[in-house]
Design a protein around this motif. Structure first.
Motif, PDB file in Angstrom:
ATOM      1  N   ILE A  18       0.766  -1.007   0.404  1.00 18.09           N
ATOM      2  CA  ILE A  18       0.118  -0.128   0.204  1.00 18.09           C
ATOM      3  C   ILE A  18       0.818   1.198   0.033  1.00 18.09           C
ATOM      4  O   ILE A  18       0.388   2.207  -0.231  1.00 18.09           O
ATOM      5  CB  ILE A  18      -1.263  -0.152   0.701  1.00 18.09           C
ATOM      6  N   GLU A  19       2.290   0.882   0.531  1.00 14.14           N
ATOM      7  CA  GLU A  19       3.171   2.051   0.593  1.00 14.14           C
ATOM      8  C   GLU A  19       3.946   2.541  -1.051  1.00 14.14           C
ATOM      9  O   GLU A  19       4.650   3.558  -1.324  1.00 14.14           O
ATOM     10  CB  GLU A  19       4.700   1.817   1.026  1.00 14.14           C
ATOM     11  N   ARG A  20       3.350   1.628  -2.150  1.00 15.60           N
ATOM     12  CA  ARG A  20       3.768   1.938  -3.534  1.00 15.60           C
ATOM     13  C   ARG A  20       2.730   2.760  -4.136  1.00 15.60           C
ATOM     14  O   ARG A  20       1.663   2.265  -4.023  1.00 15.60           O
ATOM     15  CB  ARG A  20       4.371   1.189  -3.932  1.00 15.60           C
ATOM     16  N   PRO A  21       2.641   3.046  -5.234  1.00 18.14           N
ATOM     17  CA  PRO A  21       1.365   3.376  -6.009  1.00 18.14           C
ATOM     18  C   PRO A  21       1.023   2.199  -6.828  1.00 18.14           C
ATOM     19  O   PRO A  21       1.294   1.046  -6.907  1.00 18.14           O
ATOM     20  CB  PRO A  21       1.881   4.432  -7.481  1.00 18.14           C
ATOM     21  N   PRO A  22      -0.533   1.832  -7.043  1.00 19.70           N
ATOM     22  CA  PRO A  22      -1.008   0.602  -6.913  1.00 19.70           C
ATOM     23  C   PRO A  22      -0.804  -0.119  -8.559  1.00 19.70           C
ATOM     24  O   PRO A  22      -0.822  -1.184  -8.511  1.00 19.70           O
ATOM     25  CB  PRO A  22      -2.601   1.173  -6.826  1.00 19.70           C
ATOM     26  N   ALA A  23      -0.707   1.051  -8.771  1.00 16.25           N
ATOM     27  CA  ALA A  23      -1.140   0.806 -10.778  1.00 16.25           C
ATOM     28  C   ALA A  23       0.251   0.102 -10.485  1.00 16.25           C
ATOM     29  O   ALA A  23       0.937  -1.225 -11.706  1.00 16.25           O
ATOM     30  CB  ALA A  23      -0.824   2.134 -11.679  1.00 16.25           C
ATOM     31  N   GLU A  24       1.795   0.581 -10.500  1.00 15.78           N
ATOM     32  CA  GLU A  24       3.127   0.302 -10.401  1.00 15.78           C
ATOM     33  C   GLU A  24       3.436  -1.032 -10.717  1.00 15.78           C
ATOM     34  O   GLU A  24       3.961  -2.148 -10.629  1.00 15.78           O
ATOM     35  CB  GLU A  24       4.608   0.767  -9.531  1.00 15.78           C
ATOM     36  N   GLN A  25       1.841  -1.862  -9.636  1.00 19.24           N
ATOM     37  CA  GLN A  25       2.127  -2.639  -9.084  1.00 19.24           C
ATOM     38  C   GLN A  25       0.917  -4.093  -9.523  1.00 19.24           C
ATOM     39  O   GLN A  25       0.761  -5.039  -8.861  1.00 19.24           O
ATOM     40  CB  GLN A  25       1.840  -3.364  -7.341  1.00 19.24           C
ATOM     41  N   GLY A  26       0.318  -3.538 -10.920  1.00 17.54           N
ATOM     42  CA  GLY A  26      -0.377  -4.524 -11.701  1.00 17.54           C
ATOM     43  C   GLY A  26      -2.315  -4.132 -11.266  1.00 17.54           C
ATOM     44  O   GLY A  26      -2.522  -4.610 -11.209  1.00 17.54           O
ATOM     45  N   ILE A  27      -2.000  -2.899  -9.878  1.00 17.36           N
ATOM     46  CA  ILE A  27      -4.158  -2.942  -9.315  1.00 17.36           C
ATOM     47  C   ILE A  27      -4.598  -2.090  -9.989  1.00 17.36           C
ATOM     48  O   ILE A  27      -4.311  -0.602  -9.736  1.00 17.36           O
ATOM     49  CB  ILE A  27      -3.442  -2.375  -7.825  1.00 17.36           C
ATOM     50  N   GLU A  28      -5.647  -1.620 -10.739  1.00 23.85           N
ATOM     51  CA  GLU A  28      -5.937  -1.137 -11.501  1.00 23.85           C
ATOM     52  C   GLU A  28      -6.596  -0.031 -10.201  1.00 23.85           C
ATOM     53  O   GLU A  28      -7.627  -0.347  -9.824  1.00 23.85           O
ATOM     54  CB  GLU A  28      -6.801  -2.110 -12.198  1.00 23.85           C
ATOM     55  N   THR A  29      -6.500   0.606 -10.604  1.00 21.80           N
ATOM     56  CA  THR A  29      -7.308   1.709  -9.723  1.00 21.80           C
ATOM     57  C   THR A  29      -8.529   2.016  -9.979  1.00 21.80           C
ATOM     58  O   THR A  29      -8.889   2.699 -10.913  1.00 21.80           O
ATOM     59  CB  THR A  29      -6.644   3.754  -9.416  1.00 21.80           C
TER      60      THR A  29
END
Length: 103
Positions: free
Chosen positions: A79-90
């Motif tokens: 959660i401390e990193r941007p979701p999009a960088e981790q493949g989590i669609e915002t």
């Protein structure tokens, strides 16, 4: 778990599409297990994204919950990193669960 179940039931009754749910920091599934049990009664879930920073917890989820939640998908997520960088669609989830994990 009861709130999640009632929300899913209301959405289905209104003719809405199945829910997409993401759980942040799911760990061993202490909260998830109750939610899964409640959702079994009503259905209506297209995706339950079970996330954690540890691959071991994701393996645990697959072993223990895949049979009771057909919508289960796991993903590493910090959660401390941007979701999009981790493949989590915002903006793609109808409900976010973060039980005793955000400090």
């Amino acid at each position: 778990a009861e709130l999640v179940g009632r929300h899913a039931e209301r959405c289905l009754a209104a003719g809405g599409p199945p829910l997409r749910i993401i759980e942040i920091g799911a760990g061993t599934g202490g909260c998830s297990a109750h939610v899964f049990a409640r959702l079994q009664a009503c259905g209506g879930v297209a995706e339950y994204r079970y996330t954690d920073v540890s691959p071991a917890f994701l393996q645990h989820a697959t072993r223990h919950y895949a049979d009771i939640c057909s919508a289960l998908q796991t993903a590493l997520f910090d959660i401390e990193r941007p979701p999009a960088e981790q493949g989590i669609e915002t903006g793609a989830y109808d409900l976010v669960i973060a039980c005793n994990v955000l400090h």
